[in-house]
Design a protein around this motif. Structure first.
Motif, PDB file in Angstrom:
ATOM      1  N   TYR A  38      -6.907  -8.650 -54.747  1.00 50.00           N
ATOM      2  CA  TYR A  38      -6.133  -7.691 -55.526  1.00 50.00           C
ATOM      3  C   TYR A  38      -6.630  -6.279 -55.237  1.00 50.00           C
ATOM      4  O   TYR A  38      -7.765  -6.064 -54.825  1.00 50.00           O
ATOM      5  N   ARG A  47      -6.684   4.355 -55.747  1.00 50.35           N
ATOM      6  CA  ARG A  47      -6.410   2.974 -55.369  1.00 50.35           C
ATOM      7  C   ARG A  47      -7.733   2.323 -54.995  1.00 50.35           C
ATOM      8  O   ARG A  47      -8.461   2.816 -54.150  1.00 50.35           O
ATOM      9  N   TYR A  68      -0.449  -0.262 -61.577  1.00 47.83           N
ATOM     10  CA  TYR A  68      -0.040  -1.592 -61.132  1.00 47.83           C
ATOM     11  C   TYR A  68      -1.166  -2.248 -60.356  1.00 47.83           C
ATOM     12  O   TYR A  68      -2.107  -1.591 -59.913  1.00 47.83           O
ATOM     13  N   ASP A  70      -1.645  -4.884 -57.094  1.00 49.30           N
ATOM     14  CA  ASP A  70      -1.092  -5.648 -55.986  1.00 49.30           C
ATOM     15  C   ASP A  70      -1.953  -6.883 -55.789  1.00 49.30           C
ATOM     16  O   ASP A  70      -3.189  -6.791 -55.771  1.00 49.30           O
ATOM     17  N   ARG A  72      -2.543  -9.977 -53.183  1.00 47.88           N
ATOM     18  CA  ARG A  72      -2.269 -10.396 -51.807  1.00 47.88           C
ATOM     19  C   ARG A  72      -2.571 -11.885 -51.662  1.00 47.88           C
ATOM     20  O   ARG A  72      -3.645 -12.348 -52.025  1.00 47.88           O
ATOM     21  N   THR A  96       6.265  -8.979 -53.259  1.00 45.74           N
ATOM     22  CA  THR A  96       6.146  -8.008 -52.178  1.00 45.74           C
ATOM     23  C   THR A  96       5.927  -8.788 -50.881  1.00 45.74           C
ATOM     24  O   THR A  96       5.673  -9.994 -50.924  1.00 45.74           O
ATOM     25  N   GLU A  98       3.386  -8.845 -49.106  1.00 41.26           N
ATOM     26  CA  GLU A  98       2.013  -9.349 -49.085  1.00 41.26           C
ATOM     27  C   GLU A  98       1.713 -10.327 -50.210  1.00 41.26           C
ATOM     28  O   GLU A  98       0.690 -10.993 -50.193  1.00 41.26           O
ATOM     29  N   ARG A 101       3.296  -7.696 -57.092  1.00 41.03           N
ATOM     30  CA  ARG A 101       2.870  -6.481 -57.774  1.00 41.03           C
ATOM     31  C   ARG A 101       3.147  -6.689 -59.257  1.00 41.03           C
ATOM     32  O   ARG A 101       4.263  -7.009 -59.657  1.00 41.03           O
TER      33      ARG A 101
END
Length: 128
Positions: A38, A47, A68, A70, A72, A96, A98, A101
């Protein structure tokens, strides 16, 4: 900051998650083997790097700062396990390329679907 991302400091943001829901996501991802990676985008524009340690690392910053997350996935089987876990928790998000999200906040006018567990119920009696 990506060109498509609005500046969170000047945009109108609406909370889509609370601490309880973030804990449910954290524990659901922690329970998976192997754990997905993540990365967090904070409301201040920072980020994080990719991480797989969900139990301690994910909660080092206040949940209220998460714009948010993400998630993966590494392969189709893991993707399906993550999808099932997120649907069980019922969180606002999207798939997404990957992985997924999960939204902590939504911008004014932004729409988001909930990743939810779909249930099919069959009536036990006839409706007529």
């Amino acid at each position: 900051m990506p060109a498509t991302l609005k500046d969170p400091s000047t945009a109108m943001l609406y909370p889509a998650m609370n601490d309880t829901k973030w804990d449910e996501v954290r524990l659901a991802m922690y329970a998976l083997q192997p754990r997905p990676a993540y990365a967090v985008l904070s409301t201040n524009g920072h980020r994080s790097g990719w991480d797989r340690e969900w139990f301690y690392h994910f909660r080092t910053e206040p949940y209220a700062t998460i714009l948010y997350v993400d998630i993966r996935t590494d392969d189709p089987a893991q993707h399906e396990r993550v999808r099932a876990a997120l649907r069980q928790v019922h969180v606002p998000g999207e798939e997404t390329p990957e992985g997924f999200r999960v939204f902590g906040y939504l911008y004014a006018g932004q729409a988001a679907d909930y990743l939810k567990q779909f249930r099919c119920s069959v009536p036990t009696t006839k409706p007529w």
